[in-house]
Each structure stands twice: as structure tokens, then as C-alpha cells.
Write a protein that holds these residues in place. Structure first.
Motif, PDB file in Angstrom:
ATOM      1  N   ASP A  24       0.862  -1.177   0.000  1.00  0.00           N
ATOM      2  CA  ASP A  24       0.000   0.000   0.000  1.00  0.00           C
ATOM      3  C   ASP A  24       0.893   1.219   0.000  1.00  0.00           C
ATOM      4  O   ASP A  24       2.105   1.135   0.059  1.00  0.00           O
ATOM      5  N   THR A  25       0.293   2.414  -0.069  1.00  0.00           N
ATOM      6  CA  THR A  25       1.042   3.669  -0.101  1.00  0.00           C
ATOM      7  C   THR A  25       1.086   4.356   1.246  1.00  0.00           C
ATOM      8  O   THR A  25       1.659   5.424   1.382  1.00  0.00           O
ATOM      9  N   GLY A  26       0.472   3.763   2.242  1.00  0.00           N
ATOM     10  CA  GLY A  26       0.447   4.389   3.561  1.00  0.00           C
ATOM     11  C   GLY A  26       1.484   3.801   4.489  1.00  0.00           C
ATOM     12  O   GLY A  26       2.356   3.041   4.102  1.00  0.00           O
ATOM     13  N   GLY A  27       1.401   4.153   5.760  1.00  0.00           N
ATOM     14  CA  GLY A  27       2.326   3.632   6.741  1.00  0.00           C
ATOM     15  C   GLY A  27       1.580   2.887   7.825  1.00  0.00           C
ATOM     16  O   GLY A  27       0.357   2.905   7.901  1.00  0.00           O
ATOM     17  N   ASN A  28       2.302   2.175   8.663  1.00  0.00           N
ATOM     18  CA  ASN A  28       1.699   1.497   9.789  1.00  0.00           C
ATOM     19  C   ASN A  28       2.311   2.037  11.071  1.00  0.00           C
ATOM     20  O   ASN A  28       3.165   2.930  11.043  1.00  0.00           O
ATOM     21  N   GLU A  29       1.876   1.510  12.204  1.00  0.00           N
ATOM     22  CA  GLU A  29       2.350   2.037  13.488  1.00  0.00           C
ATOM     23  C   GLU A  29       3.855   1.846  13.654  1.00  0.00           C
ATOM     24  O   GLU A  29       4.544   2.720  14.181  1.00  0.00           O
ATOM     25  N   LYS A  30       4.367   0.706  13.226  1.00  0.00           N
ATOM     26  CA  LYS A  30       5.798   0.448  13.339  1.00  0.00           C
ATOM     27  C   LYS A  30       6.593   1.447  12.509  1.00  0.00           C
ATOM     28  O   LYS A  30       7.635   1.955  12.941  1.00  0.00           O
ATOM     29  N   TYR A  31       6.095   1.743  11.328  1.00  0.00           N
ATOM     30  CA  TYR A  31       6.769   2.710  10.448  1.00  0.00           C
ATOM     31  C   TYR A  31       6.712   4.113  11.044  1.00  0.00           C
ATOM     32  O   TYR A  31       7.704   4.860  10.994  1.00  0.00           O
ATOM     33  N   ILE A  32       5.578   4.493  11.624  1.00  0.00           N
ATOM     34  CA  ILE A  32       5.457   5.817  12.243  1.00  0.00           C
ATOM     35  C   ILE A  32       6.406   5.949  13.430  1.00  0.00           C
ATOM     36  O   ILE A  32       7.036   7.004  13.630  1.00  0.00           O
ATOM     37  N   GLU A  33       6.551   4.898  14.219  1.00  0.00           N
ATOM     38  CA  GLU A  33       7.491   4.929  15.342  1.00  0.00           C
ATOM     39  C   GLU A  33       8.921   5.083  14.847  1.00  0.00           C
ATOM     40  O   GLU A  33       9.732   5.789  15.455  1.00  0.00           O
ATOM     41  N   TYR A  34       9.218   4.427  13.736  1.00  0.00           N
ATOM     42  CA  TYR A  34      10.544   4.574  13.114  1.00  0.00           C
ATOM     43  C   TYR A  34      10.788   6.029  12.716  1.00  0.00           C
ATOM     44  O   TYR A  34      11.863   6.586  12.955  1.00  0.00           O
ATOM     45  N   LEU A  35       9.780   6.668  12.117  1.00  0.00           N
ATOM     46  CA  LEU A  35       9.911   8.059  11.698  1.00  0.00           C
ATOM     47  C   LEU A  35      10.149   8.985  12.886  1.00  0.00           C
ATOM     48  O   LEU A  35      11.004   9.869  12.845  1.00  0.00           O
TER      49      LEU A  35
END
Length: 295
Positions: A136-147
Motif C-alpha cells: 500500500d502507499t500508507g504507513g503502519n504504526e511500526k513505520y510511524i514509530e521509526y519516523l
């Protein structure tokens, strides 16, 4: 902090439409080749006409995408070239390439996360790449925490470098004061020397943390791009000029610290004046002269 990615960039994401089209074409071809429904309908392989249609579709998906993206900590620039291509570069045949002109568009990130490269690619017309790479083109919680983690560390670097710059300016003022009081017969110059050596040490520590953490963050960023997006033709390069200047600053701060701290911390202790020892030496010398005169 550096804020002009057109002149000196921190990172450059190469997104050449030719390389990305090749990566997308390979991914699509592999996906179609392993699709059991298509195998039943068309056979295990793709025909020449199907490959041609697939290559044209891949080219169409990224025709409005940039060829590379340069970025500072607070802004980014997209650069696109106009191509004139003869031949089909996707199917392995020979082709010729001519670049006619270049256009560059710069702006600030539209979201709060600078390291959100998925959103950046989505805004740069690479949605289909994201669908193949991540589903998909969005992010998930793990990705947001990484950011969040990466961005907090990245923004700490410029603040530490600001403290380093201010402390180095303060050391220049202390240097002038040190030589003003050096020969006045007081201990003020010694006090200034100790203050300066302590400040230079603090300045070096903050500079070292800023330089090391900034370099490590962007090396990890480069590694993430290589692992996730290199099969689709993306490559990330660190800005040679930016990181060269960063480590030149580190070297100068290290030199400043050794210049102040070396004489203060490594100098031998001063000999204390002892009146009893001096009087005993005078008596010894006097006795020696008296014995010589008696002889």
C-alpha cells in the motif's frame, strides 16, 4: 542548519525514470509469471506482445516522476529530465538516450516527518512502486514509530552544533581575556585557562555526538532504502560536501580542545617556594665557603 538542497544536499535519492521503469517492469513481469490464474489462461510465460504492453505500462506509470530528489533537513528538491529515447530499454534491446532539458521544484515536506520517504515517493508519482514494495502507499504504526525516532535524533544534531558554534565564539573571547591578564601578577589568567579548557571539552563532546549521530542516522536511512527499494531502481547517496564539512568542523573542534586542554591538563605542577629549604641551602653554601677559607 543547512537548508538549501540545491547547492549542498544531505542526501540524494536517485529515482531515474529509466532505472525505476526497469525495476517496475521486472517486478511486474515476475508477478505475472508467478500468477497461477494467468498461467492457466496464457501459459507459463509471457508472449512478446504481452511483454511490450507491460513495458509500455511501466513507462507510463513513472513518466511524471522526478529523476532524483535532493534533500536537506528541512526541505527537498525534485529534479526531472526530458528524455528522447530511441529503442526499448526495458526488453534488453539497444537504445539511445538524449536529455533535452531539466526542471527543478523545491518545497518543504508536507507532513511532520522528514524521514517519511514513503509519503515523499507517493507525492512524486511513485504510488505503484509503493504498492509493489509495501502492499500500500500508507504507513503502519511500526513505520510511524521509526519516523519519530529518526526525526528526533536528526533534529538534535543541529541544536548540538549550534551550542558548539556558540561555545567556540566564547572561547575566542576567553582567549583575549587570557592574554590580557597573563602577566598582571594575579591568578585570573589561570582561572580563565581552566574555564576555557572545560568549555572546550564540553564543546568537543557535543560536536562529537552531533557528527556521529547524524552520520549514523543517514547511513541507516541509506541502508533502509537499499533493502526496501533497490530492486525497483532506487539508490540513496550521502552528500559528500555536506558530510565532508561536518567532519572538518569536528576536526577543528578537536584541535581547539587539545589546544586548550593540553597545556592545562598535561602541564607539570608548578614548584612551590619553600623558605626553610632556601635557608638551609644558604647555610650549606656559607659553611662550604668558610671551610674553603680556613683551608
Amino acid at each position: 542548519a543547512h537548508n538549501n538542497p540545491k547547492s549542498i544536499y544531505v542526501v540524494r535519492l536517485d529515482t531515474s525514470k529509466i532505472d525505476v521503469s526497469k525495476g517496475l517492469f521486472s517486478a511486474m513481469r515476475k508477478s505475472f509469471s508467478h500468477n497461477e490464474l494467468l498461467d492457466d489462461q496464457f501459459g507459463a510465460g509471457l508472449t512478446s506482445s504481452e511483454i511490450l504492453i507491460l513495458s509500455q505500462y511501466a513507462e507510463k506509470q513513472v513518466e511524471n516522476a522526478p529523476d532524483y530528489i535532493t534533500s536537506s533537513l528541512y526541505s527537498w528538491c525534485r529534479t526531472s529530465y526530458s528524455y528522447k529515447i530511441q529503442g526499448n530499454y526495458l526488453t534488453g534491446d539497444s537504445y539511445s538516450l538524449k536529455i533535452s532539458n531539466r526542471t527543478t521544484y523545491c518545497s518543504h515536506p508536507v507532513n511532520s516527518y522528514f524521514f517519511d520517504y514513503r509519503s515523499l515517493l507517493s507525492q512524486s508519482h511513485f504510488e505503484i512502486i509503493l504498492e509493489y514494495a509495501y502492499g500500500d502507499t500508507g504507513g503502519n504504526e511500526k513505520y510511524i514509530e521509526y519516523l519519530k525516532k529518526r526525526e528526533n535524533m536528526a533534529y538534535a544534531g543541529p541544536k548540538l552544533l549550534i551550542f558548539t558554534a556558540v561555545s567556540q565564539l566564547a572561547l575566542i573571547g576567553l582567549l583575549l581575556a587570557y592574554y590580557s591578564f597573563k602577566n598582571d601578577g594575579t591568578d585570573i589568567s589561570k582561572l580563565i585557562g581552566h574555564i576555557s579548557s572545560g568549555l572546550s571539552l564540553a564543546s568537543f563532546i557535543t560536536c562529537a555526538i552531533a557528527c556521529i549521530s547524524t552520520t549514523v542516522i543517514y547511513l541507516q536511512f541509506k541502508s533502509s532504502i537499499r533493502q526496501e527499494l533497490s530492486p525497483y531502481g532506487f539508490t540513496l547517496k550521502l552528500g559528500t560536501t555536506f558530510f565532508g564539512l561536518l567532519w572538518v568542523i569536528f576536526s577543528l573542534v578537536l584541535l581547539s580542545m587539545t589546544s586548550w586542554g593540553g597545556p592545562t591538563w598535561c602541564a607539570p605542577p608548578a614548584l612551590e617556594y619553600d623558605e626553610d629549604v632556601e635557608s638551609q641551602m644558604e647555610m650549606f653554601l656559607q659553611n662550604t665557603r668558610d671551610e674553603d677559607e680556613t683551608e
